[in-house]
Every structure is written in structure tokens, then in C-alpha cells.
Design an enzyme around this catalytic site. Structure first.
Site, short mmCIF file in Angstrom:
data_model
loop_
_atom_site.label_atom_id
_atom_site.label_comp_id
_atom_site.label_asym_id
_atom_site.label_seq_id
_atom_site.Cartn_x
_atom_site.Cartn_y
_atom_site.Cartn_z
N HIS A 39 -31.18 -2.14 49.68
CA HIS A 39 -31.77 -3.13 48.77
C HIS A 39 -31.05 -3.17 47.42
CE1 HIS A 39 -34.61 0.09 47.20
NE2 HIS A 39 -34.47 -0.60 46.09
N ASP A 48 -32.69 2.35 54.68
CA ASP A 48 -32.36 1.61 53.46
C ASP A 48 -31.10 2.16 52.78
OD1 ASP A 48 -32.38 0.08 51.19
OD2 ASP A 48 -34.49 0.39 50.72
N SER A 105 -33.87 4.20 42.89
CA SER A 105 -33.40 3.73 44.19
C SER A 105 -31.93 4.05 44.35
CB SER A 105 -33.59 2.23 44.31
OG SER A 105 -34.86 1.97 44.78
N1 ARG Z 1 -40.30 -0.88 46.65
C1 ARG Z 1 -38.88 -0.64 46.49
C2 ARG Z 1 -38.48 -0.84 45.04
O1 ARG Z 1 -39.31 -0.91 44.21
C3 ARG Z 1 -38.09 -1.46 47.42
C4 ARG Z 1 -37.99 -2.92 47.09
C5 ARG Z 1 -37.10 -3.71 48.00
N2 ARG Z 1 -37.75 -3.99 49.28
C6 ARG Z 1 -38.62 -5.02 49.50
N3 ARG Z 1 -39.16 -5.13 50.69
N4 ARG Z 1 -38.96 -5.88 48.59
O2 ARG Z 1 -37.48 -1.30 44.62
N1 GLU Z 2 -37.48 0.79 45.11
C1 GLU Z 2 -37.39 1.31 43.77
C2 GLU Z 2 -36.08 0.99 43.08
O1 GLU Z 2 -35.49 -0.01 43.34
C3 GLU Z 2 -37.66 2.76 43.83
C4 GLU Z 2 -39.06 2.91 44.12
C5 GLU Z 2 -39.82 3.34 42.92
O2 GLU Z 2 -40.17 2.53 42.07
O3 GLU Z 2 -40.04 4.56 42.90
O4 GLU Z 2 -35.64 1.67 42.19
#
Ligand code: ARG
Ligand code: GLU
Length: 721
Positions: free
Chosen positions: A83, A219, A651
Site C-alpha cells: 500500500h 502487504d 507502514s
Molecule cells: N490501515 C492501513 C493504514 O492505515 C492500511 C491502509 C491501506 N489499505 C486499505 N485497505 N485502505 O495505512
Molecule cells: N497502515 C498504516 C500506515 O500506512 C499503519 C497502520 C497504523 O496506523 O498503525 O502507516
């Protein structure tokens, strides 16, 4: 007595929390080494961070401004999340060469694809410069004068600091402005895509599984950093060579078990762990529910169109994911704040704080007023904060038309201020973005969201905060649907060709066109209203909060000597550590610490846009063809969780074992624990990582890109101590 024990119960987690924290790498030896060793760390703090000689920090970089990446070979091979690399992967894809759907693996260096604009920033060294930064800063100075003095000091430091020409200097405030650090950095700009799994692996589970444990997403994606022949940053050139990092991470395939030490090294973006209860309560009661309600509406509308129309489905995947990511996180945050009794805990903590302050003459004089004043200002600012958030969610983050119109305002201002050179120089940047933006823009979808949210806004804010303005416009047009249709379809900002033509006009004609545009004019009237009726109060109260929060932070550190304080995340390099551990999200529900490929298959829905799988993976699974990546009992591990305290920006961060080998790749947190940004609770906060064995399995067995493993250092079969 009963009250006292209740108080202690609530206070305990905030005073003596086991683990948690995003620590400054420069002070690990002083603050954390002992604890890390007690948790199992086998190397020295000095191996993790050293300003003078190579250390693990030299393998870590900030990837593309908002994520983390790490070096996993002596030749600049970089690992990060799928991502995090997604924008680059999408931009490099075409209909014929669809790397999002099919994945991509360079068979040799010449097939590595330049990812334009992507950067990798390494920290060369960091220094505590607090004393110099705060020189001649007096207590009681007006905030603006204080900042001016600090800026002057930083400018002086910059002049006096020795660095190489290709390096940069960054200054960052810590502990709400009580401390300052300087970073010497090197930003590499020639970064190339080496490989990515298809989205059905890298984004498996998509939005349904996002923020959720148990998780089954692979991921990850891979890039390579290139440098000039002297190993220095350089713009893309075919003559550039792979960057040679001072350190790279060996990868362990020995696996993990519950209770193992883990450490996450990366660039966490933002946390607010030291706010008063009144601020937490505002988020829990009002700000989060407001955001959730607005995004709930936007998502339902977009989803409706996505289901009906395959074209909208493809075009809105990214926009939908962006809106849903926050929407889901905030729901988890509210739940977690309630479950961890964050407000009550903070109140108990504040009672203890006040008690200690009252009993010390010096503290009483210095800090006696800080909390009462914070509470007062939060009470005053509350309606304005809520309205400002309402405004931003309604007209900025969930409204494509008005955000685009707003983004063109700087161009108009350049012309108005006579900066015609700048205007001409900027125009190509705007023009370049048009194709990608309009490829995914569907006016009827944007308009439907706009109509719904505009009406909601008019019905939820005071007359003078835009409600009157909106109601009048809607009355005149014959309702919100009619109003927004008029705005969307009569504006140049909903049409690539019309906007492109406008950009081609000479300066004066361009500004005339802008001013005549209904969407721009509408945005302007909303914005003027905001500047006149909301902004002044925010501008008056926000600096007061900044000052009070700085004093409160300082006071907490002095008053609670027994507590260790880590600074809130601020997009700088940090270390967090903990143990591999499952958790209990609810009564009688227990989550294990690891998922495996069988679990991926349990979620498999053929043809589904979130849970489909590539045939090749099914085949490998059927044949149990896992090679050296299998567990002793024949499973293929996919993801695991631990008690590391992470946030957005982490991330792509490496998860290291006790010896500094890479064992996982951080990519998310569990839903019940997303309140860790405001109130970390070791009972339910967990970070989620892809298991290194799954990553290697996908590269080696799935993609047949095993040649890449030859430049990595794979650690295997070492006795686990
Ligand atoms: N929750 C993760 C973050 O905050 C992954 C986000 C990307 N994935 C998604 N399905 N939107 O960045
Ligand atoms: N998916 C998050 C990021 O893009 C990490 C998840 C979180 O917020 O801990 O950094």
C-alpha cells in the site's frame, strides 16, 4: 477507601504501563536498553543507533514521505508495503501491462522500473539541539515572539552545522516544543520498482479486512535505491548504480513464537498521548462521531454506484479506500477509548497531578493554572473545532469538485499579486496532474456525495458558519440536488478538456475564467465565510492551546518523575519494542498471534474484488509447496501481531528479532487498539506484520524471482537463544 482503590486501578495503566512508546533512537541506551534486554534483546542499543559508525539505523529510510522502507541487500534493495508502493505501481501500470492486477518482477536490473517522484530518505545523524534552539526564549513571551526567536536560533544552527552538499538539515520539535532535535539526512530520488505481488495478494481482504485481525494480506512490494557513482543521491539517470547502504537487514526464516522479543524501527507520523481528558473526550464524543457519520454517507453513496457500474468500481477504488481507511480507524478509536476508559483514566491521572502540584509550592506557582486553563480553552474552542472539522470533511476531504477548485486558488493569487513568472512556471505542474485525476473522476458520483453532505452541513452548523449561505443557495436552485448539479456540471472543474483549455489561457483571461466559474465562486463564498466567522476564534484559541499543552507536557515530566515519557510521534525516526502476543478483544474472545495460508484459503471467494486469489497460489497451497518457509508442523505463516506501539507512517517498518534480523514487515494495527494514538493500552493494542517467510515465499515460490534472494542475507537454523 473504595474510591482510592478505584483511583489506583485507573491510574495504574498511565503511570506504570508495561511497554508502549515510540522512543528516540539517540537515547535508547539511557532510556530503554535495560528494558529491551529484559524483554529479550540480544544486541546493544549502540548496534541499533550510532551517529559515528554504521548501525541498524542506516538500513531504515522514510519511503516516499509518508511510509517507512528498509534496505535488505548490500545493493540497495528496499522493502516496503504494497500500500506504500501502490501509487507508483499504479502509475507504472497500463491496460496492457497491469502490474496492479498481475504483479511484476524484474528479471534483471535493466527491468527495474523508475518510479518517478518516489524518494528514500536516510538519517545520517541526529542531535539534541534543545539548548541552542531555545536560547533567549523567555517564559511569558508571546507565542509569536517565541517562535520568531526559535526560528532565528535554528537559522544560526543551520549556518554553523557542517554537512555535505548533498545532505539536508531538518529540525523538529519534540514534547510539544520543550525539546528540539536536528537531523542530517540524505534523500535518494532514483528509486525503481523491482517487484510487487498482484493486488489479490498485496491487498488481499482490501477494505473489509483493513484494520482487522486476523489478517491475511501479503502487504509488501520491493524497490531499489539508485545513486550516482559516488553513492550520492542523484536524479534518475541510466548511469546511476545501485546504492550501497552502510547497513542492510539480514532476514531470518527461523520464525517466531508467542513471547518473542520484537522491535519496530521506522517513521511514525503523529500521536497525542499527553492530552488532557477534556481533549480526549472531545474526540470521543464529537469529532470522531462527526467524521464517521460524514464518511458513512459518502461511502454508502460511492458504494452504491460502484456496485451498479463496473466503470465506477475501477475509478473509485482508491478514493473509496482513502475515505474508508479513516472511517474505520475512527470507529475503532471510539470503541477503544471507551473500552480502555481513557477519559476516566486521564481524569484519575489529572487528579494525581493536581494533588502533587498543590503540595509543592514551586509547582503550584508554575503549573497550578495549566490544567484548569486547558479545560477552559477546550470548552471555548469545542464548537469551533467541531464546525471546522465538519467543514473540512464536507467540503475538502469528501468533495472532489471543491477541493480541486480550492487547489487552483494559489494560481489565481499569483496572477492577482502580479507574480506572472511563478504562474507560468507552476502551470505545467497542474497540467500534468489532469490526466490521472480525470481518469478516475465521475461527476455524477461526486455530485451525489456533495448534495448529501452539503445538506447535512447546512443542518448541523450555526447560521453564520455557512448554514444560511447554503440554505439560500439551495432554495434558489430548488434543493441541494439541483444546486450541486448546477455547480458540478457548469464548472470547468468537472471536465478535463475545459480545465485544460482554461489553463492554456493567458493570465488575465485565466483569472476571469476562474472568477466566473460557479464551483470556484461557491468555494470562495464558503471560504470567505469561514475566514470571517470561524477562523478568527480558532486563530485566537489554538495558540493558547499550543502554549498550555507545552506547559502541561513539561509539568507532567517534572511531576511524574517515576514515569518515562516518550515524545509524541512527529514523523521522525523511532524505535518501539514489545513481544509477540495474541489478545482478547471482547469477553470470551481470544485471538492467536499468527495466521497462515490455510486461513487465506478460508477467506477465498472466487471472483470477489476483495477476496479473490491467483491460481498459482492455490496450486502452491494444494501441493503444500512451502520449501524452507514452512513451520515445523507444515504450515505457511502469513501475518503476526505483537505489542509494538506503532501508528500511521510505520507502514513498511521492519520488525526485527532480538538479534536485529528482519522477521516481519509492519502494515497495520488491530481495530480494537487504534486508540493507541491517544491512549496506548498494552492489553488490546497490537501492530500487524507480514511474516518475512510469507514475503520470501511469494518472491521465491510464487513469483519465481528467487534470484533476488541471492543478494539478501537469509539467516536460518541458528539456535534460538
Ligand atoms: N490501515 C492501513 C493504514 O492505515 C492500511 C491502509 C491501506 N489499505 C486499505 N485497505 N485502505 O495505512
Ligand atoms: N497502515 C498504516 C500506515 O500506512 C499503519 C497502520 C497504523 O496506523 O498503525 O502507516
Amino acid at each position: 477507601m473504595k474510591y482510592l482503590s478505584l483511583l489506583l486501578c485507573l491510574l495504574f495503566p498511565l503511570l506504570l504501563r508495561a511497554q508502549g512508546g515510540m522512543w528516540v533512537p539517540l537515547s535508547l541506551e539511557k532510556n530503554n536498553e535495560k528494558e529491551m534486554k529484559s524483554l529479550g534483546l540480544k544486541i546493544k542499543a549502540d548496534d541499533l543507533f550510532n551517529n559515528e559508525k554504521p548501525s541498524i539505523k542506516d538500513a531504515i529510510c522514510q519511503f516516499d514521505g509518508g511510509c517507512t522502507g528498509e534496505m535488505i541487500s548490500p545493493e540497495g534493495l528496499l522493502l516496503t508495503n504494497h500500500h506504500c508502493g501502490f501509487d507508483a505501481i499504479q502509475q507504472l501500470s497500463t491496460l496492457e501491462k497491469n502490474y496492479v492486477d498481475n504483479g511484476y518482477w524484474a528479471k534483471n536490473r535493466s527491468e527495474e522500473l523508475p518510479a518517478e517522484g518516489v524518494t528514500a530518505m536516510f538519517v545520517i545523524r541526529m542531535e539534541d539541539i534543545t539548548a541552542m534552539a531555545l536560547r533567549d526564549v523567555q517564559e511569558g513571551m508571546a507565542e509569536r515572539d517565541r517562535q520568531a526567536q526559535i526560528d532565528k536560533n535554528l537559522q544560526q544552527i543551520k549556518v554553523n552545522t557542517k554537512k555535505e552538499a548533498w545532505q539536508d538539515i531538518l529540525f523538529r520539535a519534540f514534547y510539544n516544543g520543550n525539546q528540539y532535535y536536528m537531523f542530517i539526512t540524505a534523500t535518494y530520488k532514483d528509486v525503481r520498482l523491482v517487484g510487487t505481488p498482484p493486488a489479490s495478494i498485496g491487498k488481499f481482504g482490501s477494505d473489509t479486512d483493513n484494520w482487522v485481525w486476523p489478517r491475511h494480506t501479503g502487504d509488501f512490494s520491493m524497490f531499489r535505491v539508485y545513486a550516482d557513482k559516488d553513492n550520492k543521491p542523484a536524479a534518475y539517470s541510466p548511469n546511476n548504480v545501485p546504492f550501497k547502504p552502510k547497513h542492510f537487514l539480514p532476514i531470518s526464516v527461523d520464525g517466531i513464537k508467542e513471547g518473542d522479543f520484537t522491535l519496530v524501527y521506522g517513521f511514525p507520523g503523529r500521536t497525542d498521548e499527553y492530552l488532557p481528558a477534556s481533549a480526549i473526550s472531545l474526540t470521543e464524543r464529537a469529532i470522531d462521531p462527526l467524521r464517521i457519520d460524514i464518511r458513512d454517507r459518502a461511502l454508502k453513496i460511492i458504494d452504491g454506484y460502484m456496485r451498479k457500474d463496473p466503470d465506477v468500481k475501477i475509478s473509485y477504488i482508491a478514493q473509496y479506500s482513502y475515505i474508508a481507511n479513516g472511517w474505520k480507524k475512527w470507529q475503532g478509536e471510539v470503541l477503544g477509548l471507551r473500552k480502555s476508559k481513557a477519559v476516566e483514566q486521564k481524569k484519575a491521572y489529572e487528579a494525581e497531578f493536581t494533588n502533587r502540584v498543590e503540595n509543592n509550592i514551586d509547582w503550584k506557582y508554575r503549573y497550578g493554572n495549566v490544567l484548569p486553563r486547558l479545560n477552559e480553552v477546550y470548552a471555548q474552542i469545542e464548537p469551533y473545532r467541531i464546525a471546522a472539522e465538519n467543514y473540512a470533511e464536507t467540503f475538502q476531504r469528501n468533495n472532489q469538485l471543491l477541493s480541486l477548485a480550492a487547489a487552483y486558488n494559489p494560481l489565481l493569487e499569483m496572477v492577482d499579486q502580479g507574480k506572472l513568472d511563478e504562474f507560468e512556471k507552476k502551470k505545467p505542474e497542474y497540467r500534468e496532474k489532469l490526466a490521472a485525476y480525470f481518469r478516475d473522476y465521475r461527476p455524477h458520483v461526486d455530485q451525489a456525495v456533495f448534495a448529501n453532505l452539503a445538506e447535512r452541513y447546512a443542518n448541523t452548523v450555526k447560521a453564520e458558519w455557512g448554514a444560511d449561505l447554503l440554505k439560500e443557495a439551495a432554495n434558489k436552485a430548488g434543493g441541494y440536488d439541483a444546486l450541486t448539479k448546477k455547480l458540478v456540471y457548469n464548472s470547468v472543474f468537472s471536465s478535463k478538456n475545459r480545465l485544460d483549455s482554461m489553463l492554456n489561457l493567458p493570465a488575465q483571461a485565466f483569472t476571469e475564467g476562474m472568477r466566473k466559474d460557479p464551483a470556484f465562486a461557491f468555494w470562495r463564498s464558503l471560504q470567505d465565510n469561514y475566514s470571517k466567522n470561524l477562523q478568527p476564534k480558532l486563530a485566537e484559541l489554538t495558540p493558547q492551546l499550543t502554549l498550555l499543552q507545552r506547559q502541561y507536557m513539561d509539568a507532567q515530566m517534572k511531576v511524574f518523575r517515576e514515569k518515562r515519557f516518550f515524545p509524541d510521534a512527529n514523523s521522525t525516526l523511532r524505535v518501539t519494542y514489545g513481544k509477540v502476543r495474541g489478545y482478547e478483544p471482547r469477553d470470551a474472545v481470544q485471538y492467536g498471534y499468527q495466521t497462515d495460508l490455510d486461513g487465506v484459503m478460508e477467506k477465498y471467494v472466487p471472483g470477489d474484488y476483495e477476496f479473490d486469489l491467483p491460481a498459482r497460489l492455490l496450486e502452491l497451497w494444494k501441493n503444500k509447496d512451502y520449501g524452507q518457509y514452512s513451520t515445523p508442523d507444515g504450515r505457511l505463516p502469513v501475518a503476526f501481531i505483537a505489542t509494538n506501539h506503532t501508528t500511521g507512517g510505520n507502514s513498511g517498518s521492519p520488525a526485527l528479532d532480538a538479534k536485529g534480523n528482519l522477521i516481519g514487515l509492519n502494515f497495520d494495527r488491530v481495530w480494537e487498539g487504534t486508540m493507541s494514538d491517544l491512549n496506548y493500552d498494552p492489553a488490546i493494542c497490537r501492530n500487524i506484520m507480514v511474516d518475512a517467510r510469507y514475503i520470501l515465499f511469494i518472491i521465491d515460490k510464487y513469483a519465481g524471482a528467487g534470484h533476488l534472494l541471492q543478494e539478501m542475507k537469509i539467516v536460518k537454523g541458528k539456535k534460538r537463544g
